[in-house]
Design a protein around this motif. Structure first.
Motif, PDB file in Angstrom:
ATOM      1  N   GLU A 153      -7.143  -6.124  -1.799  1.00 43.16           N
ATOM      2  CA  GLU A 153      -7.881  -6.235  -0.537  1.00 43.16           C
ATOM      3  C   GLU A 153      -6.909  -6.211   0.645  1.00 43.16           C
ATOM      4  N   VAL A 154      -7.376  -5.574   1.738  1.00 39.17           N
ATOM      5  CA  VAL A 154      -6.632  -5.613   2.992  1.00 39.17           C
ATOM      6  C   VAL A 154      -7.653  -5.840   4.116  1.00 39.17           C
ATOM      7  N   GLU A 155      -7.339  -6.769   5.015  1.00 38.99           N
ATOM      8  CA  GLU A 155      -8.229  -7.047   6.141  1.00 38.99           C
ATOM      9  C   GLU A 155      -7.537  -6.565   7.423  1.00 38.99           C
ATOM     10  N   LEU A 156      -8.269  -5.726   8.192  1.00 39.11           N
ATOM     11  CA  LEU A 156      -7.733  -5.121   9.403  1.00 39.11           C
ATOM     12  C   LEU A 156      -8.431  -5.692  10.634  1.00 39.11           C
ATOM     13  N   SER A 157      -7.888  -5.338  11.785  1.00 37.73           N
ATOM     14  CA  SER A 157      -8.456  -5.844  13.048  1.00 37.73           C
ATOM     15  C   SER A 157      -9.751  -5.140  13.415  1.00 37.73           C
ATOM     16  N   GLN A 158     -10.046  -4.000  12.783  1.00 35.67           N
ATOM     17  CA  GLN A 158     -11.263  -3.246  13.079  1.00 35.67           C
ATOM     18  C   GLN A 158     -11.550  -2.302  11.916  1.00 35.67           C
ATOM     19  N   PRO A 159     -12.788  -1.823  11.820  1.00 34.51           N
ATOM     20  CA  PRO A 159     -13.114  -0.886  10.745  1.00 34.51           C
ATOM     21  C   PRO A 159     -12.343   0.421  10.909  1.00 34.51           C
ATOM     22  N   VAL A 160     -12.028   1.059   9.785  1.00 38.61           N
ATOM     23  CA  VAL A 160     -11.397   2.381   9.795  1.00 38.61           C
ATOM     24  C   VAL A 160     -12.195   3.297   8.880  1.00 38.61           C
ATOM     25  N   SER A 161     -12.207   4.574   9.221  1.00 35.14           N
ATOM     26  CA  SER A 161     -12.956   5.538   8.409  1.00 35.14           C
ATOM     27  C   SER A 161     -12.030   6.488   7.662  1.00 35.14           C
ATOM     28  N   ASP A 162     -10.830   6.671   8.178  1.00 37.17           N
ATOM     29  CA  ASP A 162      -9.898   7.617   7.554  1.00 37.17           C
ATOM     30  C   ASP A 162      -8.766   6.816   6.893  1.00 37.17           C
ATOM     31  N   PHE A 163      -8.851   6.645   5.569  1.00 37.85           N
ATOM     32  CA  PHE A 163      -7.828   5.889   4.857  1.00 37.85           C
ATOM     33  C   PHE A 163      -7.674   6.476   3.453  1.00 37.85           C
ATOM     34  N   HIS A 164      -6.577   6.089   2.780  1.00 37.64           N
ATOM     35  CA  HIS A 164      -6.293   6.598   1.433  1.00 37.64           C
ATOM     36  C   HIS A 164      -5.708   5.465   0.589  1.00 37.64           C
ATOM     37  N   TRP A 165      -6.223   5.366  -0.675  1.00 42.70           N
ATOM     38  CA  TRP A 165      -5.609   4.481  -1.669  1.00 42.70           C
ATOM     39  C   TRP A 165      -4.742   5.354  -2.571  1.00 42.70           C
ATOM     40  N   ILE A 166      -3.500   4.914  -2.806  1.00 47.94           N
ATOM     41  CA  ILE A 166      -2.545   5.703  -3.586  1.00 47.94           C
ATOM     42  C   ILE A 166      -1.951   4.800  -4.658  1.00 47.94           C
ATOM     43  N   GLN A 167      -1.928   5.344  -5.901  1.00 48.49           N
ATOM     44  CA  GLN A 167      -1.338   4.608  -7.022  1.00 48.49           C
ATOM     45  C   GLN A 167      -0.266   5.481  -7.667  1.00 48.49           C
ATOM     46  N   LYS A 168       0.939   4.977  -7.639  1.00 51.41           N
ATOM     47  CA  LYS A 168       2.065   5.711  -8.237  1.00 51.41           C
ATOM     48  C   LYS A 168       2.102   7.154  -7.740  1.00 51.41           C
ATOM     49  N   LYS A 169       2.012   7.318  -6.381  1.00 48.30           N
ATOM     50  CA  LYS A 169       2.141   8.592  -5.677  1.00 48.30           C
ATOM     51  C   LYS A 169       0.931   9.511  -5.835  1.00 48.30           C
ATOM     52  N   GLU A 170      -0.100   9.072  -6.575  1.00 50.59           N
ATOM     53  CA  GLU A 170      -1.296   9.888  -6.749  1.00 50.59           C
ATOM     54  C   GLU A 170      -2.427   9.275  -5.927  1.00 50.59           C
ATOM     55  N   GLU A 171      -3.100  10.108  -5.082  1.00 49.46           N
ATOM     56  CA  GLU A 171      -4.229   9.588  -4.309  1.00 49.46           C
ATOM     57  C   GLU A 171      -5.395   9.299  -5.234  1.00 49.46           C
ATOM     58  N   LEU A 172      -6.004   8.139  -5.039  1.00 50.88           N
ATOM     59  CA  LEU A 172      -7.144   7.716  -5.854  1.00 50.88           C
ATOM     60  C   LEU A 172      -8.446   8.196  -5.240  1.00 50.88           C
ATOM     61  N   HIS A 173      -9.415   8.475  -6.118  1.00 48.95           N
ATOM     62  CA  HIS A 173     -10.765   8.835  -5.710  1.00 48.95           C
ATOM     63  C   HIS A 173     -11.747   7.989  -6.508  1.00 48.95           C
ATOM     64  N   PRO A 174     -12.894   7.674  -5.933  1.00 44.42           N
ATOM     65  CA  PRO A 174     -13.875   6.907  -6.697  1.00 44.42           C
ATOM     66  C   PRO A 174     -14.211   7.586  -8.031  1.00 44.42           C
TER      67      PRO A 174
END
Length: 818
Positions: A153-174
């Protein structure tokens, strides 16, 4: 409103288009009217739109200023017309400034904002920047057992729409194992069924942030010698080797998704086939998970998995992705715009001349490219043509229709067209407003006006049965009787103006058009004796050659008298009288300030008065100062000349203001001004300047040094041998001048024998301990002159009358003296 004799004037200032119409003058039984026409200023943009750059959530205001008021205009954002909403405000400041305010702007609103009115437009850019994002709560390392679920989890100061989760240099997708969650400002990554190969860094990236944490998965395989991930001794906590292969059949996609191309509002069906049934699968559009709804179906049957999208729109086009476990398949959804259909065709229109015809067509959807044409020629918006749009309804408005406008009206798009017929019926000519009698004074103009129900008709005017024609023979400044007639038309109004009316012009005026006629009478009244045009105020400048007053009487041959401030003016060198027909003039020569005042021209029964304003002649330097060079003690005179006498001049020497004294005299003679400096000294040299009422002039005073002279020369001296001293004295023309003493040709130096003294202008040579050989010639010299005298020394042993002493024995020769 103004009156000058029998002339009455009405001034309308700052006229607007709404002021167009009749202007009438009425007095007793008399009245006169005319038309005020106001032409619209050309539409111009005085101040264009300016680019606006803001952060998300802020308000952007675009403002434009026109050169004149306008009627129709539109605002556009990113090519689409802006409609009023809660967050959109349209404003107008005064008549010229137009403004649109966009509240709560998003990054997606970035683009061009355009203002269009007629053929004019202005464009500016709206740039909406993302608000800088701060981290409230950072990612934390996670440690789980195999098969368990790890949550980052990460909590930010405001909502964001453009973000990426990356695991071991590979971008994750649902997917079946990976899930993204958003809870207001919190972003969450959930990894199900964790495995040892998941060990490693997990990153959360946005445009401005890069956060990371470590995922550790606990597990073990007996007999393992070491960890491939960290090279540490084997423990039960980590399983870093490859998990033993399962005998279960590996999951496989047997049939991939295929691209779908459909029309708007149609249904799109996507199907994928696996080698296993009952799998937990996910569908995505542009990486956004698709969930079932009224227009979306997600179903499966055996190994077949299906996504059905109903009633698609153009905005639904994009990438469709199917995901199961580590497998995925993608395809495109292409949504084609429906062809335009005509819902309601154009209909024929029938109107009378000068009426307005309106054509309407309704389409199945809105379009941007279309054309209206009349009788095969494309129409453009203008004074009599207007295009309107109301949703899917497109309108053509033809104003002030004419017979020649009859024909086919067409509306055309890229693939559709519709046509109808415009029928214009001719109006029978009718007189809608009759002529009215007109009464004027002699030499005035009389205007007769009639109004028809049609424009541009051939008409005739008659005066006492004689056909009138537009002469156009008016002479500038004068109108010849019976020769000046203006015949004109203005829309539905037809006018005849008779200029310079005379008593013999009285009679019937008739208007004729086709079989219709209108009559009225012209009455001309004899002018009373008086002033038709009164005197007007005049302005002159002092010393002008002349000023002239002119007035016009109603009749020639009248006796006129001129007055200045109630005193009669006599024709002489100062005043001259002129008469030209009915024009009477007074000419005033050689203008002075005293000529300012009230001037009156009086006849037997009336008079007219005006003022002469005389402006002072602007002060001017006619002759500048000139440099002056004099000897010391001489007098220096500086002179300047102005164009006015008696001005308070201030004189300066080397920047210091001068005051009147015995040595400084400041005088003037008429327009000449003098500065006299007596007994000039070397330290007087410098800049001499005068100043008066903002004007100034400067020159240089040069003082030449006088040569040094002796005002008292040396005199011969006589002494006795062994006298204690003998003194020579002289006086120079200036004090403190360097002097050199000589004995014969020998230059003397101060010491025990010789002493030199200086006291102002007086110089002395003292010779001590007189000896016989001191007898000689002695001289005192400055840089310019020299004086010489002799010292005679008498021997000590001589006794007797010294005056009988033989001088030549101890006296220097004349050559040595002089």
């Amino acid at each position: 409103m103004e009156q000058e004799g029998p002339t009455y004037k009405l001034f309308l200032r700052n006229c607007l288009l709404k002021d167009i119409g009749n202007v009438k003058f009425e007095t007793g039984n008399l009245k006169s009217s005319a038309i005020l026409m106001v032409k619209a200023l050309p539409a111009e943009i005085r101040r264009n739109l300016q680019d606006v750059e803001i952060f998300e959530g802020e308000t952007a205001t675009f403002e434009i200023e026109m050169a004149r008021p306008i009627e129709g205009f539109k605002w556009f954002r990113k090519g689409l017309e802006i409609q009023p909403e809660d967050d959109i405000i349209f404003e107008q400041e005064g008549l010229l400034v137009y403004r649109v305010t966009l509240k709560n702007c998003l990054q997606s609103h970035t683009g061009n904002v355009k203002f269009i009115t007629g053929q004019l437009q202005s464009t500016a850019s709206l740039i909406v920047k993302a608000i800088p994002v701060d981290v409230i709560r950072d990612l934390e390392d996670q440690e789980v057992w195999e098969k368990e679920t790890a949550t980052f989890e990460v909590e930010l100061s405001q909502p964001v729409s453009d973000f990426h989760w990356i695991q071991k240099k590979e971008e994750l997708h649902p997917s079946a194992r990976v899930e993204f969650q958003t809870d207001e400002n919190t972003q969450r990554l959930i990894i199900h069924d964790c495995r040892t190969e998941d060990i490693g860094p997990v990153k959360f990236n946005t445009e401005t942030l890069q956060l990371s944490a470590i995922l550790m998965v606990k597990g073990g395989v007996p007999g393992m010698r070491g960890c491939w991930y960290c090279a540490s001794p084997p423990t039960f906590l980590f399983t870093c080797s490859t998990i033993l292969s399962s005998p279960e059949l590996p999951l496989k996609i047997e049939k991939d998704l295929e691209d779908q191309e459909i029309w708007e509002k149609q249904m799109a069906t996507y199907e994928v086939e696996l080698n296993k049934p009952d799998m937990n699968v996910f569908w995505f559009r542009e990486n956004v998970r698709i969930v079932p709804s009224d227009e979306i179906e997600i179903r499966s049957k055996g190994n077949a998995y299906t996504l059905v999208l109903h009633k698609r729109k153009l905005s639904d086009a994009g990438e469709i992705r199917f995901s199961v476990g580590e497998l995925s398949s993608t395809a495109k959804l292409i949504v084609k715009e429906l062809p335009v259909e005509v819902v309601r065709e154009l209909e024929d229109q029938e109107v009378w001349e000068d009426e307005t015809a309106r054509f309407e067509i309704e389409l199945s959807r809105q379009i941007t490219e279309f054309h209206w044409s009349k009788k095969g020629e494309e129409l453009q918006t203008g004074a009599s043509v207007d295009f309107l749009q109301d949703g899917n309804v497109y309108k053509l408005v033809l104003m002030d229709c004419k017979i020649e406008d009859m024909g086919t009206i067409k509306f055309e798009t890229e693939d559709r067209k519709s046509s109808a017929t415009l029928v214009v019926k001719e109006l029978p000519v009718e007189i809608t407003r009759q002529l009215e009698d007109v009464e004027v004074y002699e030499r005035d103009s009389a205007t007769f006006e009639v109004e028809l129900n049609k424009k541009d008709q051939q008409v005739q005017w008659f005066k006492k049965g004689v056909l009138l024609e537009d002469s156009g023979r008016r002479t500038p400044g004068r109108v010849t009787p019976h020769e000046s007639v203006d015949i004109m038309s203005d829309d539905y109004r037809y006018k005849c103006t008779l200029h310079n009316c005379q008593l013999e012009d009285m009679g019937e005026i008739k208007f004729l058009v086709n079989s219709h006629k209108a009559k009225a009478h012209l009455r001309v009244k004899e002018l009373p004796i008086g002033f038709l045009l009164g005197l007007k105020d005049q302005r002159a400048v002092e010393r002008d050659e002349m000023a002239k007053f002119t007035c016009t009487m109603s009749k020639k041959g009248q006796v006129a008298k001129w007055f200045f401030e109630s005193e009669p003016c006599e024709e002489n060198g100062k005043y001259r009288f002129e008469v030209d027909g009915t024009a009477y003039s007074l000419i005033i020569r050689d203008i002075k300030l005293t000529d300012a005042g009230k001037y009156t021209c009086a006849s037997k029964d009336s008079e007219t008065t005006a003022n002469l304003v005389v402006d002072p002649l602007p002060l001017k330097i006619e002759k500048d100062l000139e440099d002056v060079e004099v000897w010391e003690k001489e007098t220096a005179v500086f002179q300047t000349e102005l164009n006015h006498p008696d001005r308070p001049i201030v004189w300066f020497k080397k920047g210091q203001q001068l005051e009147q004294s015995d040595l400084v005299q400041m005088t003037s003679e008429g327009m000449k001004y003098f500065l006299t400096l007596r007994d000039a000294q070397l330290n007087d040299m410098g800049t001499i300047k005068f100043q008066v009422e903002g004007l100034k002039s400067a020159a240089t005073l040069l003082v030449k040094e006088l040569p040094y002279t002796f005002t008292a020369e040396l005199e011969d001296q006589r002494a006795m041998e062994r006298d204690p001293l003998s003194t020579f004295t002289c006086e120079m023309s200036k004090p403190n001048i360097e002097a050199t003493w000589y004995r014969g040709e020998e230059k003397l130096k101060a010491g025990e024998k010789y002493e030199m003294e200086r006291d102002g202008c007086v110089h002395r040579l003292i010779i001590r301990n007189i000896r016989l050989d001191d007898a000689s010639s002695y001289s005192c010299a400055n840089k310019d002159n020299k004086t010489t005298a002799a010292l005679v020394v008498d021997p000590l042993s001589y006794s007797g009358n010294s005056s009988q002493l033989p001088l030549l024995r101890h006296f220097p020769s004349p050559a040595n003296i002089f």
